[in-house]
Scaffold this motif. Structure first.
Motif, PDB file in Angstrom:
ATOM      1  N   GLU A 129       0.906  -1.262  -0.071  1.00  0.00           N
ATOM      2  CA  GLU A 129      -0.050  -0.075   0.062  1.00  0.00           C
ATOM      3  C   GLU A 129       0.902   1.210   0.094  1.00  0.00           C
ATOM      4  N   LYS A 130       2.091   1.384   0.813  1.00  0.00           N
ATOM      5  CA  LYS A 130       2.828   2.429   0.865  1.00  0.00           C
ATOM      6  C   LYS A 130       3.549   2.530  -0.789  1.00  0.00           C
ATOM      7  N   GLN A 131       3.420   1.763  -1.563  1.00  0.00           N
ATOM      8  CA  GLN A 131       3.881   1.649  -2.840  1.00  0.00           C
ATOM      9  C   GLN A 131       2.740   2.022  -3.956  1.00  0.00           C
ATOM     10  N   ASN A 132       1.916   2.732  -3.490  1.00  0.00           N
ATOM     11  CA  ASN A 132       0.731   2.860  -4.371  1.00  0.00           C
ATOM     12  C   ASN A 132       1.072   3.891  -5.278  1.00  0.00           C
ATOM     13  N   MET A 133       2.013   4.793  -4.884  1.00  0.00           N
ATOM     14  CA  MET A 133       2.482   5.934  -5.803  1.00  0.00           C
ATOM     15  C   MET A 133       3.807   5.672  -6.174  1.00  0.00           C
ATOM     16  N   MET A 134       4.443   4.478  -5.891  1.00  0.00           N
ATOM     17  CA  MET A 134       5.736   3.962  -6.244  1.00  0.00           C
ATOM     18  C   MET A 134       5.828   2.748  -6.901  1.00  0.00           C
ATOM     19  N   PRO A 135       6.979   2.569  -7.630  1.00  0.00           N
ATOM     20  CA  PRO A 135       6.925   0.878  -8.045  1.00  0.00           C
ATOM     21  C   PRO A 135       6.532  -0.072  -7.102  1.00  0.00           C
ATOM     22  N   GLN A 136       5.744  -1.222  -7.730  1.00  0.00           N
ATOM     23  CA  GLN A 136       5.278  -2.272  -7.024  1.00  0.00           C
ATOM     24  C   GLN A 136       5.579  -3.477  -7.553  1.00  0.00           C
ATOM     25  N   PHE A 137       6.037  -4.466  -6.702  1.00  0.00           N
ATOM     26  CA  PHE A 137       6.714  -5.617  -7.314  1.00  0.00           C
ATOM     27  C   PHE A 137       5.943  -6.563  -6.584  1.00  0.00           C
ATOM     28  N   PRO A 138       5.502  -7.785  -7.061  1.00  0.00           N
ATOM     29  CA  PRO A 138       4.821  -9.008  -6.462  1.00  0.00           C
ATOM     30  C   PRO A 138       5.888  -9.523  -5.221  1.00  0.00           C
TER      31      PRO A 138
END
Length: 396
Positions: free
Chosen positions: A80-89
């Motif tokens: 959730e902290k990466q909603n505005m950042m790159p997300q990886f599985p």
């Protein structure tokens, strides 16, 4: 030392358990692709307790299930902290005990949806050893997870005795290779043969592969030649706190991908790409030793019929195939692909034999199929070898 269940439960209630993340990298490009969540116990004085000292105790009771769900919440908060950042599985280890939870997929869905996260960002890991016994229940459990949009990984593959049996039956997405299979640094011939075979059949089963415990450049170099998808181990990164992992995600997302992946791919990867292209047009491929009257089939997907035998006597295959043809095409099919006729054509210098027929599909409808036999020469034998490519033709 090991801790009691009461101490572990108190640590859980006091939020002393946290997640570390060990990144997983693309084997060829070294780009960050995913991560595994690993639980750690951090005491109030800052002491970090390895799961080795408390997870085995938790496994003896349902306490392990509470820990798994707690970790799931922490992983979702990280994503959730990466909603505005790159997300990886991120993959999460789940105990075998969860198989007894009839509403597991629903509960996992509720947690992930609470944080408004795409389901493919969560990968459910279950160890190979946990799959022994209750096969039907395990199969249904995994199917329910995948139907909910999550991916499933078989962890520690190669550490048990039931590996191949379950890989062929369990519809998992990812195969994680246990580090014990890399124990000879990929310099032992037998070890290399085993690893090559594992990556080959995993690709054929459409499973992604992750090599665990990669610690040396020699291991990495060999794994790259095997078309391994992802690498996890100290050679790239140790498990790290959330803050460090989030920073790592930003750095790797900003890094440019190589301009041309074809310049980096391994020979095995190139062969797999070729096979993907071949199977796209020819969903049924048969290898035949005409001299010895044997065959085996590399069946793919979406062929007209799935009732063909996968291996056996070639003459019997032709009888079976003839019976599935339209009555008006049966004689032509049986004559053209008669084994003695094929050998005679090969002796006359023919390089290929081609025939279009109408074949009965699994749905009871006759459809046009083009069958082509290509004669090939093996440097290992004088036998007459043929490769059959079957292509579904469009309806008129």
């Amino acid at each position: 030392m090991k801790y009691s269940a009461e101490e572990i439960r108190a640590a859980l209630q006091n939020n002393e358990l946290t997640t570390y993340y060990q990144p997983q990298y693309d084997a060829l490009t070294s780009q960050l692709k995913s991560a595994e969540a690993l639980v750690r116990w951090i005491k109030p004085d800052g002491t970090v307790i390895s799961p080795f000292f408390f997870i085995p105790v938790a496994e003896e009771s349902d306490l392990i299930m509470d820990i798994d769900w707690y970790v799931t919440e922490l992983v979702c908060k990280t994503l959730e902290k990466q909603n505005m950042m790159p997300q990886f599985p991120i993959s999460i280890n789940f105990s075998r005990k969860h198989i007894q939870e009839d509403n597991f997929a629903e509960r996992l869905t509720a947690i992930v949806d609470k944080y408004d996260l795409p389901h493919p960002l969560i990968e459910v890991e279950i160890t190979e050893s946990a799959m022994v016994g209750e096969e039907e229940r395990i199969l249904n459990w995994i199917v329910s997870i995948r139907n909910a949009g999550f991916t499933v990984a078989i962890d520690d593959f190669g550490s048990g005795l039931s590996s191949l049996q379950f890989v062929k039956d369990i519809p998992a997405d990812v195969l994680k290779i246990d580090k014990s299979l890399l124990s000879h640094n990929c310099e032992d011939e037998k070890e290399r043969i085993v690893l090559e075979s594992i990556f080959s059949f995993a690709h054929r089963l459409h499973m992604k592969t992750v090599a665990e415990g990669v610690e040396t450049k020699e291991q990495l170099g060999f794994l790259r030649t095997c078309d391994c998808n992802r690498i996890q181990g100290y050679l790239f990164a140790k498990p790290m706190p959330e803050e460090d992992y989030l920073s790592l995600c930003m750095v790797h997302k900003a890094a440019e991908e190589p301009a041309d992946i074809l310049q980096l791919q391994s020979p095995a990867s190139a062969v797999n790409l070729l096979l993907e292209a071949v199977f796209r047009r020819y969903p049924l491929v048969i290898f035949t030793n005409l001299s010895r009257n044997t065959f085996y089939m590399m069946a793919y997907q979406n062929f007209t019929t799935t009732s063909c035998p996968s291996t056996g006597v070639f003459d019997e295959l032709i009888v079976h195939g003839t019976s599935s043809m339209h009555p008006d095409d049966r004689e032509a099919f049986a004559t053209t692909f008669d084994r003695k006729n094929l050998i005679a054509k090969y002796s006359e210098g023919a390089q290929e034999i081609r025939l279009i027929t109408r074949q009965l599909g699994d749905d009871g409808v006759y459809r046009k199929v083009e069958t082509t036999d290509y004669f090939v020469k093996s440097s290992y034998t004088e036998d007459v070898i043929a490769i059959t490519l079957c292509e579904n033709l469009p309806d008129d």
